[in-house]
Design an enzyme around this catalytic site. Sequence first.
Site, mmCIF file in Angstrom:
data_model
loop_
_atom_site.group_PDB
_atom_site.id
_atom_site.type_symbol
_atom_site.label_atom_id
_atom_site.label_comp_id
_atom_site.label_asym_id
_atom_site.label_seq_id
_atom_site.Cartn_x
_atom_site.Cartn_y
_atom_site.Cartn_z
ATOM 1 N N ARG A 116 23.304 -35.398 -35.308
ATOM 2 C CA ARG A 116 23.511 -36.793 -35.907
ATOM 3 C C ARG A 116 22.319 -37.467 -35.764
ATOM 4 O O ARG A 116 21.342 -37.883 -35.014
ATOM 5 C CB ARG A 116 24.797 -37.376 -35.572
ATOM 6 N N THR A 123 19.663 -42.978 -39.402
ATOM 7 C CA THR A 123 20.553 -42.471 -41.001
ATOM 8 C C THR A 123 21.850 -41.860 -41.177
ATOM 9 O O THR A 123 22.801 -42.067 -41.619
ATOM 10 C CB THR A 123 19.387 -41.098 -41.907
ATOM 11 N N ASP A 142 30.952 -41.069 -26.573
ATOM 12 C CA ASP A 142 29.752 -40.024 -26.770
ATOM 13 C C ASP A 142 30.083 -38.540 -26.051
ATOM 14 O O ASP A 142 29.878 -38.516 -25.257
ATOM 15 C CB ASP A 142 28.429 -40.847 -26.676
ATOM 16 N N ASP A 177 27.183 -36.307 -24.739
ATOM 17 C CA ASP A 177 26.315 -37.453 -23.725
ATOM 18 C C ASP A 177 27.553 -36.772 -22.413
ATOM 19 O O ASP A 177 27.595 -36.557 -21.506
ATOM 20 C CB ASP A 177 26.025 -38.391 -23.367
HETATM 21 C C1 PRP Z 1 28.376 -36.103 -32.394
HETATM 22 C C2 PRP Z 1 29.384 -35.127 -32.208
HETATM 23 C C3 PRP Z 1 29.814 -34.534 -34.111
HETATM 24 C C4 PRP Z 1 29.247 -36.342 -34.273
HETATM 25 C C5 PRP Z 1 30.185 -36.669 -35.495
HETATM 26 O O1 PRP Z 1 27.638 -34.896 -32.108
HETATM 27 O O2 PRP Z 1 29.986 -34.177 -31.329
HETATM 28 O O3 PRP Z 1 29.795 -33.238 -34.232
HETATM 29 O O4 PRP Z 1 28.139 -36.446 -33.413
HETATM 30 O O5 PRP Z 1 29.689 -37.727 -36.174
HETATM 31 P P1 PRP Z 1 29.740 -37.549 -37.689
HETATM 32 O O6 PRP Z 1 31.221 -37.779 -38.084
HETATM 33 O O7 PRP Z 1 29.925 -39.393 -37.942
HETATM 34 O O8 PRP Z 1 28.928 -36.797 -38.214
HETATM 35 P P2 PRP Z 1 25.641 -35.827 -31.974
HETATM 36 O O9 PRP Z 1 25.575 -35.510 -33.165
HETATM 37 O O10 PRP Z 1 26.014 -36.838 -30.565
HETATM 38 O O11 PRP Z 1 25.612 -34.188 -31.408
HETATM 39 P P3 PRP Z 1 25.405 -33.465 -30.276
HETATM 40 O O12 PRP Z 1 26.570 -33.584 -30.215
HETATM 41 O O13 PRP Z 1 24.219 -32.296 -29.697
HETATM 42 O O14 PRP Z 1 25.756 -34.567 -28.683
HETATM 43 N N1 URA Z 2 29.426 -39.247 -32.281
HETATM 44 C C1 URA Z 2 30.237 -38.910 -31.312
HETATM 45 O O1 URA Z 2 29.855 -38.615 -30.496
HETATM 46 N N2 URA Z 2 30.928 -40.427 -30.173
HETATM 47 C C2 URA Z 2 31.607 -41.080 -32.169
HETATM 48 O O2 URA Z 2 32.220 -42.221 -31.177
HETATM 49 C C3 URA Z 2 30.828 -40.942 -32.937
HETATM 50 C C4 URA Z 2 30.357 -40.073 -33.360
#
Ligand code: PRP
Ligand code: URA
Length: 209
Positions: free
Chosen positions: A104, A108, A200, A203
């Site tokens: 994400r 944006t 997160d 993380d």
């Molecule tokens: C997080 C999570 C989802 C997304 C959810 O991933 O694991 O995939 O955010 O958010 P949304 O519903 O608003 O799209 P992230 O983008 O942080 O990537 P990562 O898993 O690589 O850390």
């Molecule tokens: N992605 C995450 O990992 N946590 C949140 O709360 C939202 C998006």
Amino acid sequence: MSKVFVLDHPLIQHKLTYIRDKNTGTKEFRELVDEVATLMAFEITRNLALQVKTIETPVKETNAKVLAGKKIGLIPILRAGLGMVDGMLNLIPAAKVGHVGLYRDPKTLEPVEYYIKLPSDISERELIVLDPMLATGGSANDAIHSLKKRGAKNIQLMCLVAAPEGVEKIQEEHPDVDIYLGALDEALDDKGYIVPGLGDAGDRLFGTK
Ligand code: PRP
Ligand code: URA
């Protein structure tokens, strides 16, 4: 309209509380996500079709039930969805696993797809998309569109924690996709984090920041 199931089994709810707790470290977080995925697998497979098979017990011949052999595909959204794969495979060891890489954009909040690798027969499989977080719904929505574009016909979505905004997005865009959740939380904050959520997920699972 897709159905939303909040899995209120006490073991799922108990473990989810420790997943949410900011004092839970990476090792324990990972173990708990794995365990909750197994418990959720138990619920999401509740309606798998059965067929009758004739067997002999040590006492007599009998007709007994076995799975009808519907093929399942697990689709973790990278990165955080990876944390749910092994837990699911504990109960569905023959499932194939496809990967969709999305992150994400922090400004944006729009998802950016960077990787996709799927089993060749996804159109014949019941697919379960895995992601701990359903926040705006952008990532899951994109992943599901990508799967449908490549022939997927039967998709379910499984997340640990969701915001109402994310659930609405999936219901609007994919009325054919049922959603299985550990919890439906209150809202999103101004950075797109689920409140109260768990922070997160990627993380916390991988120990990055
Ligand atoms: C997080 C999570 C989802 C997304 C959810 O991933 O694991 O995939 O955010 O958010 P949304 O519903 O608003 O799209 P992230 O983008 O942080 O990537 P990562 O898993 O690589 O850390
Ligand atoms: N992605 C995450 O990992 N946590 C949140 O709360 C939202 C998006």
